[in-house]
Design an enzyme around this catalytic site. Structure first.
Site, PDB file in Angstrom:
ATOM      1  N   LYS A  67       0.989  -1.093  -0.121  1.00  0.00           N
ATOM      2  CA  LYS A  67      -0.121  -0.134   0.080  1.00  0.00           C
ATOM      3  C   LYS A  67       0.831   1.273  -0.134  1.00  0.00           C
ATOM      4  O   LYS A  67       0.684   2.335  -0.543  1.00  0.00           O
ATOM      5  CB  LYS A  67      -0.780   0.128   1.226  1.00  0.00           C
ATOM      6  CG  LYS A  67      -1.999  -1.196   1.148  1.00  0.00           C
ATOM      7  CD  LYS A  67      -2.828  -1.177   2.472  1.00  0.00           C
ATOM      8  CE  LYS A  67      -3.639  -2.638   1.991  1.00  0.00           C
ATOM      9  NZ  LYS A  67      -4.329  -2.837   3.480  1.00  0.00           N
ATOM     10  N   GLN A 111      -4.782  -1.871   9.505  1.00  0.00           N
ATOM     11  CA  GLN A 111      -4.544  -2.863   8.944  1.00  0.00           C
ATOM     12  C   GLN A 111      -5.032  -4.221   9.822  1.00  0.00           C
ATOM     13  O   GLN A 111      -4.827  -4.421  11.022  1.00  0.00           O
ATOM     14  CB  GLN A 111      -2.918  -3.370   8.679  1.00  0.00           C
ATOM     15  CG  GLN A 111      -2.629  -4.641   7.909  1.00  0.00           C
ATOM     16  CD  GLN A 111      -3.119  -4.560   6.574  1.00  0.00           C
ATOM     17  OE1 GLN A 111      -3.066  -3.603   5.854  1.00  0.00           O
ATOM     18  NE2 GLN A 111      -4.047  -5.721   6.280  1.00  0.00           N
ATOM     19  N   ASP A 134     -11.045   2.474   4.018  1.00  0.00           N
ATOM     20  CA  ASP A 134     -11.413   0.951   3.845  1.00  0.00           C
ATOM     21  C   ASP A 134     -12.918   0.883   3.616  1.00  0.00           C
ATOM     22  O   ASP A 134     -13.433  -0.491   3.430  1.00  0.00           O
ATOM     23  CB  ASP A 134     -10.933   0.319   5.333  1.00  0.00           C
ATOM     24  CG  ASP A 134      -9.767  -0.596   5.042  1.00  0.00           C
ATOM     25  OD1 ASP A 134      -9.438  -0.939   3.767  1.00  0.00           O
ATOM     26  OD2 ASP A 134      -9.262  -0.995   6.049  1.00  0.00           O
TER      27      ASP A 134
END
Ligand code: NAP
Length: 305
Positions: A67, A111, A134
């Site tokens: 990422k 994460q 997200d």
């Protein structure tokens, strides 16, 4: 053999024996990145993403590195916050709140998975929905039910939709089966396929479904997001159907030096039956990262418009 085309055009397949065209997520992600670079150059601010990782899960560190690399490629600023495994829930909560209050930040990503002593759901609830790149905050998931698709949509199902549109797959009136009903992949995927504009007729298959094979055989489009290596077999797929493999599974493989290989949720033999098939790796994976970048850019644009 998977035939590779830069941009696959879905054709009408009536031949009995066929070889699926590769639904190339890497190429689709590269196209999207080019469009994002244009948007970033006109955005008026450097988009800025914070990635928080707690503990030492090796796979999570690989995902975070990917990422951050993608941010670097596009000119998105990234801040990487690493917290030790024994960090308390309260400390992670405080970190999220301080990131919410930082006006220079447009995206916050925690994460997954978090260490087992933490409640991931209640931490997600703390993220400012406008920075929730997200798309897992209940406000953002709820907006999908309302058909408001201009906000933060979970990256994996959004990436699948982007790939299908890129390959010019006709979804209107088609029967789609989504295998899996997780809040992050299967459920939003089903909603996106059924939403106005996509207009598929959707069936959700899960672990209590009576006959998953029969459901899949009736489908024009199958999206597998199960987490079971190669579960979807060639005789589950209607000839000419479109198959997207979301699965990323590590399976033992003594022939490899590292002792394992990556497998999708779809058996490789499906290639001989489907008209379009996304590979693993190189399919949905790169799209998920690209959609995270897209959400970060969207957030920066809306906070500076
Ligand atoms: P998950 O939360 O474990 O959900 C799996 C779903 O599959 C559940 O809804 C479960 O049903 C269903 N299921 C399990 N066994 C089944 C069976 N035998 N028949 C039918 N349905 C069954 O997993 P996830 O987070 O959605 O991820 C799914 C897969 O996608 C994993 O391989 C994951 O690694 C991969 N993934 C890939 C990306 C990417 O970027 N490519 C991103 C996210 C996830 P129940 O609800 O009934 O338990």
């Amino acid at each position: 053999m998977i035939v590779s085309h830069h941009k696959p055009h879905h054709r009408n397949y009536s031949r009995k024996i066929m070889t699926a065209v590769r639904l190339d997520g890497k190429a689709c992600a590269a196209d999207l990145e080019e469009r994002l670079k244009q948007r970033i150059s006109k955005c008026g601010v450097e988009p800025h993403l914070a990635v928080v990782i707690v503990g030492d899960d090796p796979a999570s560190h690989v995902y975070v590195r990917n990422k951050i690399r993608s941010c670097e490629r596009l000119g998105i600023k990234s801040t990487h916050i690493e917290l030790p495994e024994d960090t308390s829930q309260e400390e992670v909560a405080k970190t999220i709140i301080s990131l919410n209050n930082d006006d220079s930040l447009h995206g916050i990503l925690i994460q997954s998975p978090l260490p087992s002593h933490m409640n991931e759901e209640s931490l997600t609830d703390l993220i400012d929905p406008s920075k929730d790149v997200d798309g897992f905050h209940p406000v953002n998931l709820g907006r999908i039910v309302q058909g408001r698709l201009d906000g933060m949509i979970p990256c994996t199902p959004a990436g699948v939709m982007e790939m299908l549109r890129w390959a010019e797959v006709e979804m209107t009136g088609k029967k789609a089966v989504v295998i899996g009903r997780s809040f992050n992949v299967g459920m939003p995927q089903a909603l996106l396929l059924a939403a106005k504009g996509a207009d598929a007729t959707v069936t959700i298959v899960h672990s209590r479904t009576a006959d998953a094979k029969a459901e899949c055989l009736a489908a024009d489009i199958v999206i597998a997001a199960v987490g079971r290596p190669e579960m979807v077999q060639a005789d589950w797929i209607k000839p000419g159907a479109i198959v997207v493999d979301v699965g990323i599974n590590r399976v033992d493989d003594s022939s490899r030096e590292r002792g394992w290989r990556l497998a999708g949720d779809v058996h490789p033999d499906v290639e001989g039956v489907a008209s379009l098939l996304s590979p693993v790796p190189g399919g949905v994976g790169p799209m998920t990262v690209a959609m995270l970048m897209a959400n970060t850019v969207t957030s920066a644009e809306s906070q500076h418009s």
